[in-house]
Each structure stands twice: as C-alpha cells, then as structure tokens.
Motif scaffolding. Structure first.
Motif, PDB file in Angstrom:
ATOM      1  N   TYR A 221       0.730  -1.121   0.008  1.00  8.60           N
ATOM      2  CA  TYR A 221      -0.043   0.019  -0.031  1.00  8.60           C
ATOM      3  C   TYR A 221       1.005   1.273   0.056  1.00  8.60           C
ATOM      4  O   TYR A 221       0.534   2.301  -0.486  1.00  8.60           O
ATOM      5  CB  TYR A 221      -0.828  -0.027   1.058  1.00  8.60           C
ATOM      6  N   ASN A 222       1.938   1.415   0.597  1.00  8.81           N
ATOM      7  CA  ASN A 222       2.934   2.334   0.530  1.00  8.81           C
ATOM      8  C   ASN A 222       3.499   2.623  -0.906  1.00  8.81           C
ATOM      9  O   ASN A 222       3.527   3.859  -1.117  1.00  8.81           O
ATOM     10  CB  ASN A 222       4.071   2.187   1.563  1.00  8.81           C
ATOM     11  N   ALA A 223       3.773   1.565  -1.546  1.00  9.33           N
ATOM     12  CA  ALA A 223       4.213   1.399  -3.020  1.00  9.33           C
ATOM     13  C   ALA A 223       3.220   2.223  -3.895  1.00  9.33           C
ATOM     14  O   ALA A 223       3.383   3.043  -4.837  1.00  9.33           O
ATOM     15  CB  ALA A 223       4.484   0.014  -3.367  1.00  9.33           C
ATOM     16  N   ASP A 224       1.942   1.717  -3.507  1.00 10.87           N
ATOM     17  CA  ASP A 224       0.800   2.283  -4.090  1.00 10.87           C
ATOM     18  C   ASP A 224       0.510   3.765  -4.175  1.00 10.87           C
ATOM     19  O   ASP A 224      -0.011   4.482  -5.013  1.00 10.87           O
ATOM     20  CB  ASP A 224      -0.628   1.337  -3.918  1.00 10.87           C
ATOM     21  N   ASN A 225       0.445   4.234  -2.919  1.00 14.95           N
ATOM     22  CA  ASN A 225       0.550   5.645  -2.656  1.00 14.95           C
ATOM     23  C   ASN A 225       1.492   6.566  -3.047  1.00 14.95           C
ATOM     24  O   ASN A 225       1.122   7.438  -3.905  1.00 14.95           O
ATOM     25  CB  ASN A 225       0.387   5.884  -0.945  1.00 14.95           C
ATOM     26  N   ARG A 226       2.694   5.936  -3.410  1.00 12.27           N
ATOM     27  CA  ARG A 226       3.542   6.588  -4.182  1.00 12.27           C
ATOM     28  C   ARG A 226       3.552   6.887  -5.585  1.00 12.27           C
ATOM     29  O   ARG A 226       3.440   7.667  -6.290  1.00 12.27           O
ATOM     30  CB  ARG A 226       5.031   5.826  -3.717  1.00 12.27           C
ATOM     31  N   ILE A 227       2.720   5.749  -6.123  1.00 15.82           N
ATOM     32  CA  ILE A 227       2.537   5.580  -7.709  1.00 15.82           C
ATOM     33  C   ILE A 227       1.328   6.662  -7.706  1.00 15.82           C
ATOM     34  O   ILE A 227       1.216   7.597  -8.819  1.00 15.82           O
ATOM     35  CB  ILE A 227       2.163   4.220  -7.835  1.00 15.82           C
ATOM     36  N   THR A 228       0.540   6.631  -6.739  1.00 15.81           N
ATOM     37  CA  THR A 228      -0.656   7.747  -6.967  1.00 15.81           C
ATOM     38  C   THR A 228      -0.063   9.141  -6.961  1.00 15.81           C
ATOM     39  O   THR A 228      -0.617  10.042  -7.776  1.00 15.81           O
ATOM     40  CB  THR A 228      -1.638   7.333  -5.969  1.00 15.81           C
TER      41      THR A 228
ATOM     42  N   LYS B 186       1.148  13.930 -10.777  1.00 14.57           N
ATOM     43  CA  LYS B 186       2.132  14.864 -11.159  1.00 14.57           C
ATOM     44  C   LYS B 186       2.696  14.610 -12.433  1.00 14.57           C
ATOM     45  O   LYS B 186       3.256  15.441 -12.909  1.00 14.57           O
ATOM     46  CB  LYS B 186       3.256  14.946 -10.125  1.00 14.57           C
ATOM     47  N   GLY B 187       1.872  13.797 -13.215  1.00 13.75           N
ATOM     48  CA  GLY B 187       2.276  13.683 -14.550  1.00 13.75           C
ATOM     49  C   GLY B 187       3.383  12.597 -14.950  1.00 13.75           C
ATOM     50  O   GLY B 187       3.867  12.734 -16.085  1.00 13.75           O
ATOM     51  N   PHE B 188       3.875  11.704 -13.929  1.00 15.86           N
ATOM     52  CA  PHE B 188       4.969  10.954 -14.309  1.00 15.86           C
ATOM     53  C   PHE B 188       4.506   9.504 -14.385  1.00 15.86           C
ATOM     54  O   PHE B 188       3.779   8.963 -13.519  1.00 15.86           O
ATOM     55  CB  PHE B 188       5.942  10.823 -13.100  1.00 15.86           C
ATOM     56  N   ALA B 189       4.812   8.855 -15.582  1.00 19.11           N
ATOM     57  CA  ALA B 189       4.276   7.481 -15.953  1.00 19.11           C
ATOM     58  C   ALA B 189       5.260   6.387 -15.113  1.00 19.11           C
ATOM     59  O   ALA B 189       6.330   5.956 -15.583  1.00 19.11           O
ATOM     60  CB  ALA B 189       4.326   7.266 -17.378  1.00 19.11           C
ATOM     61  N   VAL B 190       5.182   6.314 -13.825  1.00 17.23           N
ATOM     62  CA  VAL B 190       5.927   5.404 -13.128  1.00 17.23           C
ATOM     63  C   VAL B 190       5.479   3.899 -12.943  1.00 17.23           C
ATOM     64  O   VAL B 190       4.422   3.574 -13.594  1.00 17.23           O
ATOM     65  CB  VAL B 190       5.904   5.893 -11.540  1.00 17.23           C
ATOM     66  N   GLN B 191       6.439   3.091 -12.627  1.00 11.54           N
ATOM     67  CA  GLN B 191       5.921   1.570 -12.664  1.00 11.54           C
ATOM     68  C   GLN B 191       6.318   0.946 -11.219  1.00 11.54           C
ATOM     69  O   GLN B 191       7.172   1.522 -10.496  1.00 11.54           O
ATOM     70  CB  GLN B 191       6.818   0.973 -13.934  1.00 11.54           C
ATOM     71  N   LYS B 192       5.938  -0.219 -11.150  1.00 10.48           N
ATOM     72  CA  LYS B 192       6.199  -0.928  -9.976  1.00 10.48           C
ATOM     73  C   LYS B 192       6.415  -2.296 -10.172  1.00 10.48           C
ATOM     74  O   LYS B 192       6.061  -2.976 -11.193  1.00 10.48           O
ATOM     75  CB  LYS B 192       4.763  -0.870  -8.817  1.00 10.48           C
ATOM     76  N   GLU B 193       7.536  -2.826  -9.444  1.00 10.38           N
ATOM     77  CA  GLU B 193       7.981  -3.941  -9.680  1.00 10.38           C
ATOM     78  C   GLU B 193       8.441  -4.878  -8.257  1.00 10.38           C
ATOM     79  O   GLU B 193       8.830  -4.115  -7.099  1.00 10.38           O
ATOM     80  CB  GLU B 193       9.395  -4.169 -10.268  1.00 10.38           C
ATOM     81  N   VAL B 194       7.715  -5.881  -8.101  1.00  9.29           N
ATOM     82  CA  VAL B 194       8.094  -7.036  -6.865  1.00  9.29           C
ATOM     83  C   VAL B 194       9.462  -7.119  -6.954  1.00  9.29           C
ATOM     84  O   VAL B 194       9.976  -7.797  -7.940  1.00  9.29           O
ATOM     85  CB  VAL B 194       7.147  -8.024  -7.043  1.00  9.29           C
TER      86      VAL B 194
END
Length: 209
Positions: A149-156, A161-169
């Motif tokens: 959930y902390n990672a998802d909050n960072r992505i949100t 702010k307009g940045f196309a970020v990604q998440k990786e396990v």
C-alpha cells in the motif's frame, strides 16, 4: 656280411616284446591324475541375505532445520553422527517477496535520465535517485517499499504529477539447510535436543536407499 643281413631280417620279422614295470619300492600308493577321479556333483550356493540397518532394526527418520549456514549444520551433523544410524544434508533455496520498487523506466541516455531527475525536483518530488551503472542504468528509482500500500500511494502521488511510474516486486533468495537422520528407539535417549527457537525437528517418512 651275411650275419649282419640275417640279424636285420630277424629283427624286422620278430614281434616286439612287452616290457613290464614294477615299483621300485613295494607298498607305494599308485598316483592318479585328477582327470581319472570320479566327478562329484556340482553344488549351487545360495547368496547370503544382506544385513542392513534398514532390515535389521526398526528405524525412525527425522528432518531438522532450517539451519541458516552450512557451517552450523555440518557442526550439528558431526555431533549426532556417532549417535544415529545415518545422516544426510539437504540444501534448499528459499524465495520471498522483499518489497516493491517504484521507478521510472530507463532512459536512452544518461543526459535524458538526469533531465528527468530535474523534472522531478521541479515538481517537488523527493527521494529519487538516477541509476548511473549496472543492469538498471539510466533508470530513475523512486523508492523501495516493504508494504504494497505504501508503494501504491507513491505511484498515485507521482501519477497525479504527470510521471508514468512503474512498480516491480523485488524477490529475495537465500539458502536453507536441512539435516535428515534415522535413528532407533534405543538411540533416542542419547540424542541431544536439536530443536531451538528457529530450528524444528520433525518425524518424516523413511526413504529406502
């Protein structure tokens, strides 16, 4: 000359005489060749049954672990080997999720990656890092989070702010060592306690070897 001729003629016409031999000393047993002896019947020997620990005793099998290092499990194996029937060491690789990495994918050049970093700073984004070497060169790292959930909050936050970020396990791997051993009821009393806060010793099915 006539006498010589008569002798030769008489020798050719006369039958050869059979000579008989007698033992030099009386009472000596006559020798016989092995081929002259009567043949004895051949006996087939049945193979003797093998005596192994598995067939002669009632064994109980255990598995103790996990040990966190090869040195610790080898020390334990050396300790109990004289007290049990047999031992063996198993090495396993344990895999576990170590967290979630939020990042911007690698840019074609370092200059572009540094420029993206300046964009983040201008948008008042903190805690970012431009990777300058290795497998993720020119990637912009935006944090490693243990909880999803902390990672998802960072992505949100970054997406707004307009940045196309990604998440990786992120995956962690480490070795585990297990000690398998077999023992009899009589030997159990002499065996030291192997179970601790991190190590368990459980009875398992014996594998025929």
């Amino acid at each position: 000359m006539s006498n010589i001729g008569f002798y030769v003629w008489s020798q050719k016409l006369s039958a050869p005489q059979n000579k008989s031999f007698t033992a030099t000393d009386p009472g000596i047993i006559k020798l016989k060749l092995l081929s002259e002896l009567p043949k004895a019947p051949i006996r087939t020997l049945e193979p003797a049954p093998k005596n192994t620990a598995a067939t002669t005793v009632n064994q109980i099998c255990y598995s103790a672990g996990p040990f966190d290092s090869e040195a610790s499990i080898l020390a334990t194996e050396e300790l109990i080997t004289p007290l049990v029937l047999k031992t063996s060491v198993r090495k396993l690789t344990t895999t576990q999720e170590a967290g979630y990495w939020v990042y911007l994918p690698a840019m074609p050049t370092r200059a572009e990656a540094l420029a993206k970093g300046r964009e983040l700073a201008a948008a008042k984004v903190k805690d970012y890092y431009v990777v300058t070497a290795g497998n993720h060169e020119n990637t912009v790292s935006l944090g490693l989070y243990r909880e999803q959930y902390n990672a998802d909050n960072r992505i949100t936050e970054l997406t707004r702010k307009g940045f196309a970020v990604q998440k990786e396990v992120r995956i962690e791997q480490w070795p585990e060592f297990w000690l398998d051993y077999s023992i009899t009821d009589e030997q159990l009393g002499a065996l030291p306690e192997l179970a601790t806060d991190t190590i368990s010793s459980n009875e398992v099915s014996c594998q025929n070897s």
